[in-house]
Design a protein around this motif. Sequence first.
Motif, mmCIF file in Angstrom:
data_model
loop_
_atom_site.group_PDB
_atom_site.id
_atom_site.type_symbol
_atom_site.label_atom_id
_atom_site.label_comp_id
_atom_site.label_asym_id
_atom_site.label_seq_id
_atom_site.Cartn_x
_atom_site.Cartn_y
_atom_site.Cartn_z
ATOM 1 N N ALA A 102 54.884 35.446 48.690
ATOM 2 C CA ALA A 102 55.740 34.303 48.332
ATOM 3 C C ALA A 102 57.188 34.730 48.128
ATOM 4 O O ALA A 102 57.884 34.219 47.259
ATOM 5 C CB ALA A 102 55.213 33.618 47.083
ATOM 6 N N PRO A 113 61.091 35.107 50.111
ATOM 7 C CA PRO A 113 61.806 34.095 50.898
ATOM 8 C C PRO A 113 61.150 33.806 52.252
ATOM 9 O O PRO A 113 61.124 32.652 52.695
ATOM 10 C CB PRO A 113 63.193 34.718 51.103
ATOM 11 C CG PRO A 113 63.326 35.754 50.053
ATOM 12 C CD PRO A 113 61.953 36.221 49.691
ATOM 13 N N ARG A 164 58.682 37.658 39.050
ATOM 14 C CA ARG A 164 58.468 39.080 39.325
ATOM 15 C C ARG A 164 59.776 39.659 39.882
ATOM 16 O O ARG A 164 60.590 38.966 40.455
ATOM 17 C CB ARG A 164 57.300 39.293 40.292
ATOM 18 C CG ARG A 164 57.405 38.591 41.637
ATOM 19 C CD ARG A 164 57.991 39.457 42.686
ATOM 20 N NE ARG A 164 57.993 38.858 44.004
ATOM 21 C CZ ARG A 164 58.936 38.064 44.459
ATOM 22 N NH1 ARG A 164 59.943 37.696 43.704
ATOM 23 N NH2 ARG A 164 58.906 37.608 45.713
ATOM 24 N N ARG A 221 66.870 37.242 41.897
ATOM 25 C CA ARG A 221 65.771 36.939 42.820
ATOM 26 C C ARG A 221 64.532 36.362 42.143
ATOM 27 O O ARG A 221 63.811 35.554 42.737
ATOM 28 C CB ARG A 221 65.420 38.187 43.634
ATOM 29 C CG ARG A 221 66.416 38.488 44.751
ATOM 30 C CD ARG A 221 66.255 37.521 45.912
ATOM 31 N NE ARG A 221 64.905 37.525 46.407
ATOM 32 C CZ ARG A 221 64.402 38.437 47.236
ATOM 33 N NH1 ARG A 221 65.170 39.394 47.694
ATOM 34 N NH2 ARG A 221 63.149 38.372 47.638
ATOM 35 N N ARG A 270 45.542 38.708 45.675
ATOM 36 C CA ARG A 270 45.902 39.798 46.589
ATOM 37 C C ARG A 270 45.030 39.748 47.842
ATOM 38 O O ARG A 270 43.808 39.640 47.754
ATOM 39 C CB ARG A 270 45.698 41.144 45.892
ATOM 40 C CG ARG A 270 46.027 42.341 46.763
ATOM 41 C CD ARG A 270 45.587 43.621 46.098
ATOM 42 N NE ARG A 270 46.457 43.968 44.988
ATOM 43 C CZ ARG A 270 47.568 44.691 45.132
ATOM 44 N NH1 ARG A 270 47.910 45.154 46.309
ATOM 45 N NH2 ARG A 270 48.310 44.970 44.096
ATOM 46 N N VAL A 318 66.779 54.317 49.253
ATOM 47 C CA VAL A 318 67.856 53.803 48.420
ATOM 48 C C VAL A 318 67.390 53.806 46.967
ATOM 49 O O VAL A 318 66.231 53.532 46.684
ATOM 50 C CB VAL A 318 68.283 52.370 48.856
ATOM 51 C CG1 VAL A 318 67.214 51.330 48.585
ATOM 52 C CG2 VAL A 318 69.572 51.941 48.174
ATOM 53 N N TYR A 343 68.258 52.292 43.105
ATOM 54 C CA TYR A 343 68.998 51.141 42.596
ATOM 55 C C TYR A 343 68.599 50.836 41.155
ATOM 56 O O TYR A 343 67.559 51.303 40.672
ATOM 57 C CB TYR A 343 68.784 49.915 43.490
ATOM 58 C CG TYR A 343 67.375 49.379 43.507
ATOM 59 C CD1 TYR A 343 66.399 49.947 44.319
ATOM 60 C CD2 TYR A 343 67.021 48.296 42.701
ATOM 61 C CE1 TYR A 343 65.115 49.450 44.339
ATOM 62 C CE2 TYR A 343 65.735 47.790 42.721
ATOM 63 C CZ TYR A 343 64.778 48.372 43.547
ATOM 64 O OH TYR A 343 63.503 47.882 43.556
ATOM 65 N N VAL A 352 64.078 52.443 52.825
ATOM 66 C CA VAL A 352 64.833 51.510 53.667
ATOM 67 C C VAL A 352 65.114 52.120 55.049
ATOM 68 O O VAL A 352 66.107 51.791 55.693
ATOM 69 C CB VAL A 352 66.138 51.063 52.973
ATOM 70 C CG1 VAL A 352 65.841 50.159 51.792
ATOM 71 C CG2 VAL A 352 66.981 52.260 52.533
ATOM 72 N N GLY A 406 68.904 40.839 54.574
ATOM 73 C CA GLY A 406 67.453 40.845 54.388
ATOM 74 C C GLY A 406 66.886 39.471 54.059
ATOM 75 O O GLY A 406 65.908 39.023 54.676
HETATM 76 C C1 LIG Z 1 67.735 48.037 46.719
HETATM 77 C C2 LIG Z 1 67.714 46.878 47.681
HETATM 78 C C3 LIG Z 1 68.796 46.007 47.717
HETATM 79 C C4 LIG Z 1 68.780 44.924 48.590
HETATM 80 N N1 LIG Z 1 69.864 44.100 48.614
HETATM 81 C C5 LIG Z 1 69.871 43.023 49.417
HETATM 82 C C6 LIG Z 1 70.956 42.097 49.372
HETATM 83 O O1 LIG Z 1 71.913 42.282 48.609
HETATM 84 N N2 LIG Z 1 70.907 41.000 50.176
HETATM 85 C C7 LIG Z 1 69.844 40.771 51.004
HETATM 86 O O2 LIG Z 1 69.845 39.758 51.721
HETATM 87 N N3 LIG Z 1 68.785 41.621 51.059
HETATM 88 C C8 LIG Z 1 68.784 42.729 50.279
HETATM 89 N N4 LIG Z 1 67.701 43.580 50.297
HETATM 90 C C9 LIG Z 1 66.575 43.268 51.194
HETATM 91 C C10 LIG Z 1 65.710 42.141 50.603
HETATM 92 O O3 LIG Z 1 65.239 42.519 49.316
HETATM 93 C C11 LIG Z 1 64.491 41.882 51.504
HETATM 94 O O4 LIG Z 1 64.915 41.874 52.856
HETATM 95 C C12 LIG Z 1 63.818 40.536 51.213
HETATM 96 O O5 LIG Z 1 63.316 40.498 49.886
HETATM 97 C C13 LIG Z 1 62.666 40.316 52.202
HETATM 98 O O6 LIG Z 1 61.981 39.129 51.872
HETATM 99 P P1 LIG Z 1 60.451 38.967 52.313
HETATM 100 O O7 LIG Z 1 60.088 37.551 51.991
HETATM 101 O O8 LIG Z 1 60.252 39.451 53.690
HETATM 102 O O9 LIG Z 1 59.622 39.978 51.386
HETATM 103 P P2 LIG Z 1 59.584 40.179 49.812
HETATM 104 O O10 LIG Z 1 60.752 39.574 49.150
HETATM 105 O O11 LIG Z 1 59.338 41.636 49.616
HETATM 106 O O12 LIG Z 1 58.288 39.364 49.344
HETATM 107 C C14 LIG Z 1 56.999 39.817 49.674
HETATM 108 C C15 LIG Z 1 55.992 39.201 48.696
HETATM 109 O O13 LIG Z 1 54.661 39.515 49.142
HETATM 110 C C16 LIG Z 1 53.843 39.839 48.026
HETATM 111 N N5 LIG Z 1 52.733 40.664 48.501
HETATM 112 C C17 LIG Z 1 52.782 41.946 48.963
HETATM 113 N N6 LIG Z 1 51.550 42.376 49.343
HETATM 114 C C18 LIG Z 1 50.695 41.341 49.117
HETATM 115 C C19 LIG Z 1 49.285 41.168 49.305
HETATM 116 N N7 LIG Z 1 48.504 42.141 49.821
HETATM 117 N N8 LIG Z 1 48.710 39.981 48.947
HETATM 118 C C20 LIG Z 1 49.484 38.973 48.438
HETATM 119 N N9 LIG Z 1 50.834 39.093 48.232
HETATM 120 C C21 LIG Z 1 51.441 40.250 48.589
HETATM 121 C C22 LIG Z 1 54.811 40.570 47.084
HETATM 122 O O14 LIG Z 1 54.367 40.527 45.738
HETATM 123 C C23 LIG Z 1 56.110 39.769 47.287
HETATM 124 O O15 LIG Z 1 56.238 38.697 46.374
HETATM 125 C C24 LIG Z 1 67.682 44.698 49.454
HETATM 126 C C25 LIG Z 1 66.582 45.577 49.425
HETATM 127 C C26 LIG Z 1 66.599 46.662 48.557
HETATM 128 C C27 LIG Z 1 65.421 47.601 48.530
#
Ligand SMILES: Cc1cc2nc3c(=O)[nH]c(=O)nc-3n(C[C@H](O)[C@H](O)[C@H](O)COP(=O)(O)OP(=O)(O)OC[C@H]3O[C@@H](n4cnc5c(N)ncnc54)[C@H](O)[C@@H]3O)c2cc1C
Length: 345
Positions: free
Chosen positions: A11, A13, A39, A102, A125, A178, A180, A249, A279
Amino acid sequence: MRKAKVLIIGAGPGGCAAAISLANAGISVILHEKSAFPRHRPGETLHPGVEPLLRQLGIWESVRAANYLRHSGIWVSWTGSRQLQRYGADAQGPWLGFQAWRADFDARLLDQAHQLGTDIRQPSRIDRVKIRNNRVIGVVADGSSAEADFVIDASGSRHWLAHRLGLNIRYFSPPLVVRYGYAIGDCQACANLPSLEADADGWTWTAQLGGALHHWARLNLTDNQKAAIQLPRALREMRPLGPTRAADVTWRLVDRPAGPGYFLVGDAAGVLDPASSHGVLRALMSGILAAHWIQNIATGKVDEAVAHSEYRRWWQRGFINDVSQLLSIYRAAYPCPWTTGRMVA
Ligand SMILES: Cc1cc2nc3c(=O)[nH]c(=O)nc-3n(C[C@H](O)[C@H](O)[C@H](O)COP(=O)(O)OP(=O)(O)OC[C@H]3O[C@@H](n4cnc5c(N)ncnc54)[C@H](O)[C@@H]3O)c2cc1C
C-alpha cells in the motif's frame, strides 16, 4: 465485461494508485499491506509532477488540506558554486514540489482506496505466489490462498514477485547504499528549500519537512562506500531523531515488468538512487498505467500480450531516461567507468 478481480501487494504510492484507478473503473480489488499504518517510509520530497496525478486520483483536496511545505526548486552545489535550480513554471505560476511526511501521505492514498471500496487486508503479508500454466493466478497471504485475474506487485525495492518468477534484473550501477535519517533543529541556510551538495566522495541531501524537522540522506559514489557520513555543518549541530538507516539504491531494472497475470509497479519494477527525485512520481504513474492496461485487457479492448509489451516499453523508456540524466550529472563530478556510461547495457 466479466468483472475482473485484482490482488495488489503493498500500500505504498504504487499500490494505492493502482487500487484507486481500478476501483474507479469498477474492478474489484483486494490490497494486502504487511504493515499497520502509520509506518515509516523515506522519500518525502515529491516532484511537482505528482500534482496532476493526485487530482486524477481524487485526493488533491486531501493532500492540500495536509498543508505540506511547498518548494519552487532545489539548492544544488555540484561542481561549482551553489545555485537554485527551479522546477519551471506555466501560466498558473511556478511549479511547486511537496515535502510530504510519507506516513501521512501514504495513509491519505490508502484512505481514498478504502472509500472507493477496495478490500484492504492490513496487516497482511503475502507469502507465496500461485502459478498455473505459466500464469500468475493468485497468492497465499497469511496462510490462506486467493485467486485473481491479475496480481500487481507494488511491494517495493525487494522485488518480491520478480525473484519468485525468476525474472532477470539488470544493474546499471555498482552496489550503492544510501544512509539517511532525521534531525531536529534550526537551519538558517536551508531557507525552506531542499539542498543537494556534492563533495569528493559523494553527495548529501537535506530537506526541511516542516517546523524544525529535517531529513538528510548521504550517498558515497566513489568506492569509499563505508566512509564516515559527512553531514553539512548546519545539520551536525541538530539533535538526531531516530536511528540512521540504510537502503540499497543500486540502479536496477526488472526486464519484464508485466507478463501473464501480473504487473510490477514502482520500486518493485526498478530502483534508482534518491538523487533522481522521481521515486514516488514513478510509483504513482506506473500504478495508474498498470490499472489502465488491466482495464483494457478485461474489457477485451486490447490483447494481453500487447498490453504487456506497451507497459514494458513505457516503463523502460522512462527508467533509461532517468538513468541518462543521473549519469550526465554524476559524470561531471565523479568520472569513473560506471558514470561515463560504459556499464550501461
Ligand atoms: C533514503 C531514500 C530517500 C528517498 N527520497 C525520495 C524523494 O525525496 N522523493 C521521491 O520521490 N522518492 C524518494 N525515494 C524513493 C521512494 O521512497 C520510493 O521510490 C517509493 O516509496 C516507491 O513507492 P512504492 O509504492 O513502489 O513502494 P513502497 O513505498 O516501498 O511501498 C511498498 C509497500 O509494500 C509493503 N510490502 C512489502 N512486502 C510486502 C508483502 N510481502 N506483503 C504485503 N505488503 C508488503 C510495504 O510494507 C510497503 O508499505 C527515496 C528512497 C530512499 C531509500
